[in-house]
Design a protein around this motif. Structure first.
Motif, mmCIF file in Angstrom:
data_model
loop_
_atom_site.group_PDB
_atom_site.id
_atom_site.type_symbol
_atom_site.label_atom_id
_atom_site.label_comp_id
_atom_site.label_asym_id
_atom_site.label_seq_id
_atom_site.Cartn_x
_atom_site.Cartn_y
_atom_site.Cartn_z
ATOM 1 N N ASN A 1 1.288 -1.231 -0.125
ATOM 2 C CA ASN A 1 0.167 0.238 -0.174
ATOM 3 C C ASN A 1 1.301 1.367 -0.231
ATOM 4 O O ASN A 1 0.747 2.548 -0.745
ATOM 5 C CB ASN A 1 -0.832 0.009 1.025
ATOM 6 C CG ASN A 1 -2.155 0.997 1.273
ATOM 7 O OD1 ASN A 1 -3.060 1.127 0.155
ATOM 8 N ND2 ASN A 1 -1.563 2.023 2.068
ATOM 9 N N PHE A 2 2.004 1.333 1.108
ATOM 10 C CA PHE A 2 2.997 2.292 1.176
ATOM 11 C C PHE A 2 3.219 2.543 -0.558
ATOM 12 O O PHE A 2 3.484 3.761 -0.923
ATOM 13 C CB PHE A 2 4.326 2.296 2.294
ATOM 14 C CG PHE A 2 5.425 3.448 1.610
ATOM 15 C CD1 PHE A 2 5.065 4.621 2.231
ATOM 16 C CD2 PHE A 2 6.683 2.542 1.166
ATOM 17 C CE1 PHE A 2 6.260 5.507 2.225
ATOM 18 C CE2 PHE A 2 7.369 3.642 1.563
ATOM 19 C CZ PHE A 2 7.575 4.992 1.417
ATOM 20 N N LEU A 3 3.620 1.613 -1.356
ATOM 21 C CA LEU A 3 4.364 2.261 -2.228
ATOM 22 C C LEU A 3 3.710 2.497 -3.609
ATOM 23 O O LEU A 3 3.913 3.129 -4.189
ATOM 24 C CB LEU A 3 5.606 0.437 -2.975
ATOM 25 C CG LEU A 3 7.116 0.051 -2.102
ATOM 26 C CD1 LEU A 3 6.843 -1.715 -2.074
ATOM 27 C CD2 LEU A 3 7.192 1.137 -2.128
ATOM 28 N N PHE A 4 2.356 1.779 -3.105
ATOM 29 C CA PHE A 4 1.094 2.212 -4.127
ATOM 30 C C PHE A 4 1.057 2.891 -4.706
ATOM 31 O O PHE A 4 1.718 4.096 -5.200
ATOM 32 C CB PHE A 4 0.132 0.921 -4.496
ATOM 33 C CG PHE A 4 -1.047 1.088 -5.268
ATOM 34 C CD1 PHE A 4 -0.770 0.439 -6.225
ATOM 35 C CD2 PHE A 4 -1.442 2.369 -4.556
ATOM 36 C CE1 PHE A 4 -2.198 0.883 -7.284
ATOM 37 C CE2 PHE A 4 -3.173 2.131 -6.106
ATOM 38 C CZ PHE A 4 -2.992 1.622 -6.891
ATOM 39 N N ASN A 5 1.012 3.823 -3.234
ATOM 40 C CA ASN A 5 0.592 4.999 -2.828
ATOM 41 C C ASN A 5 1.519 6.146 -3.355
ATOM 42 O O ASN A 5 1.651 7.112 -3.735
ATOM 43 C CB ASN A 5 0.388 5.557 -1.526
ATOM 44 C CG ASN A 5 -1.082 5.001 -1.637
ATOM 45 O OD1 ASN A 5 -2.013 5.922 -1.567
ATOM 46 N ND2 ASN A 5 -1.687 4.051 -1.497
ATOM 47 N N MET A 6 2.877 6.174 -3.051
ATOM 48 C CA MET A 6 3.708 6.659 -3.347
ATOM 49 C C MET A 6 4.348 6.943 -4.778
ATOM 50 O O MET A 6 4.744 7.752 -5.131
ATOM 51 C CB MET A 6 5.240 5.862 -2.445
ATOM 52 C CG MET A 6 5.131 6.831 -0.725
ATOM 53 S SD MET A 6 4.867 8.197 -0.490
ATOM 54 C CE MET A 6 6.788 8.453 -1.253
ATOM 55 N N ILE A 7 4.387 6.009 -5.145
ATOM 56 C CA ILE A 7 4.244 5.843 -6.791
ATOM 57 C C ILE A 7 3.988 6.941 -7.397
ATOM 58 O O ILE A 7 4.301 7.499 -7.678
ATOM 59 C CB ILE A 7 4.896 4.118 -7.155
ATOM 60 C CG1 ILE A 7 5.681 3.240 -6.670
ATOM 61 C CG2 ILE A 7 5.161 4.030 -9.288
ATOM 62 C CD1 ILE A 7 5.977 2.018 -7.707
ATOM 63 N N PHE A 8 2.967 6.726 -7.073
ATOM 64 C CA PHE A 8 1.449 7.130 -7.811
ATOM 65 C C PHE A 8 1.663 8.868 -7.180
ATOM 66 O O PHE A 8 1.379 9.856 -8.701
ATOM 67 C CB PHE A 8 -0.043 6.856 -7.671
ATOM 68 C CG PHE A 8 -0.486 5.489 -8.718
ATOM 69 C CD1 PHE A 8 -1.730 6.247 -9.760
ATOM 70 C CD2 PHE A 8 -0.022 4.530 -8.347
ATOM 71 C CE1 PHE A 8 -2.044 5.163 -10.659
ATOM 72 C CE2 PHE A 8 -0.725 4.113 -9.220
ATOM 73 C CZ PHE A 8 -1.310 3.758 -10.644
ATOM 74 N N ALA A 9 1.828 8.721 -5.944
ATOM 75 C CA ALA A 9 1.852 9.873 -5.619
ATOM 76 C C ALA A 9 3.327 10.758 -6.288
ATOM 77 O O ALA A 9 3.180 12.348 -6.784
ATOM 78 C CB ALA A 9 1.746 10.653 -4.415
ATOM 79 N N TYR A 10 4.570 10.261 -6.342
ATOM 80 C CA TYR A 10 5.546 10.520 -6.884
ATOM 81 C C TYR A 10 5.284 11.593 -8.327
ATOM 82 O O TYR A 10 5.684 12.264 -9.121
ATOM 83 C CB TYR A 10 6.913 9.943 -6.780
ATOM 84 C CG TYR A 10 7.778 10.032 -7.555
ATOM 85 C CD1 TYR A 10 8.600 11.222 -7.885
ATOM 86 C CD2 TYR A 10 7.979 9.083 -9.034
ATOM 87 C CE1 TYR A 10 9.575 11.918 -8.921
ATOM 88 C CE2 TYR A 10 9.043 9.520 -10.138
ATOM 89 C CZ TYR A 10 9.750 10.792 -9.964
ATOM 90 O OH TYR A 10 11.033 10.377 -10.777
#
Length: 247
Positions: A70-79
């Motif tokens: 969940n962290f990686l999913f959100n961080m990659i999309f946010a970035y």
């Protein structure tokens, strides 16, 4: 070599994207190392307005949960979508981009007073995705190699994906709703007969962010290049072709 590549990538990131993603990563690491706890940073109106823990107005946007999918999913999309917006339609308008952050965050906090949400980072990410998708309507995208669609459908595909994972869709709906409000105020209403710009960036923000000259050696990431990451068997959320489809 990898460290040098990462350093170059970090330096090339536009300022708002760099500040936001760095703050998210540092906050997550601090929680992971037990330097702080989620209870110290989540959104709590009583603690904010009665005990003046005002930092919670910001920190609740910086934590996506423990390090994992969940962290990686959100961080990659946010970035990706934060960067493409800042380097695309907001190129040279850092103050306007930062004002979008303030506007979206303010509306989310107002809604969070009536909805049981304590961390708003995921909703904020969906807002960024929504604004980008509406400003790039002809970009064709691919999801898990199973479906092809144009960019404006991406937020709804992500909502369906959240539903399949058993997550609450309130987060996605909040991000979509606030993204649409911003898009309407900024892109739709001013183009209507008799329309005008409803959102005006304060002058002090323009002085802070836009008074500097742009670096001629700056290498941006084109906004109309679909963002995302590998979905399983080497498939990406967006195709590699930087040119959007024309209708």
């Amino acid at each position: 070599m990898a460290a040098q590549t990462f350093q170059q990538e970090f330096v090339q990131m536009p300022p708002v994207t760099r500040a936001y993603t760095t703050a998210c990563v540092l906050t997550t690491i601090a929680v992971q190392l037990d330097i702080i706890t989620p209870f110290q940073i989540y959104f709590n109106p009583d603690l904010i307005f009665r005990q003046y823990q005002v930092w919670r107005l910001v920190t609740n946007f910086l934590y996506f949960g423990p390090i994992g999918f969940n962290f990686l999913f959100n961080m990659i999309f946010a970035y990706r979508y934060c960067r493409m917006l800042e380097e695309g339609s907001f190129r040279g308008r850092t103050a306007d981009f930062f004002f979008m952050f303030i506007f979206g965050g303010f509306l989310m906090i107002l809604l969070a007073l009536f909805v049981n949400l304590v961390f708003l980072g995921s909703a904020f990410t969906i807002m960024l995705v929504y604004v980008w998708s509406r400003r790039n309507p002809y970009v064709r995208m691919n999801f898990f190699g199973l479906m092809n669609f144009q960019a404006p459908y991406l937020p709804w595909v992500l909502l369906g994906f959240s539903l399949l994972l058993g997550n609450s869709i309130i987060v996605d709906l909040m991000g979509i709703a606030i993204g649409h409000i911003y898009y309407f105020f900024e892109d739709v209403f001013p183009q209507q007969p008799g329309g005008f710009r409803l959102l005006k960036t304060p002058g002090f923000l323009k002085y802070m962010f836009d008074s500097h000259h742009e670096d001629p050696n700056y290498n941006p990431l084109p906004e109309d290049r679909p963002g995302g990451f590998d979905w399983g068997q080497g498939q990406q959320v967006g195709e590699d072709n930087p040119e959007p489809d024309q209708q």
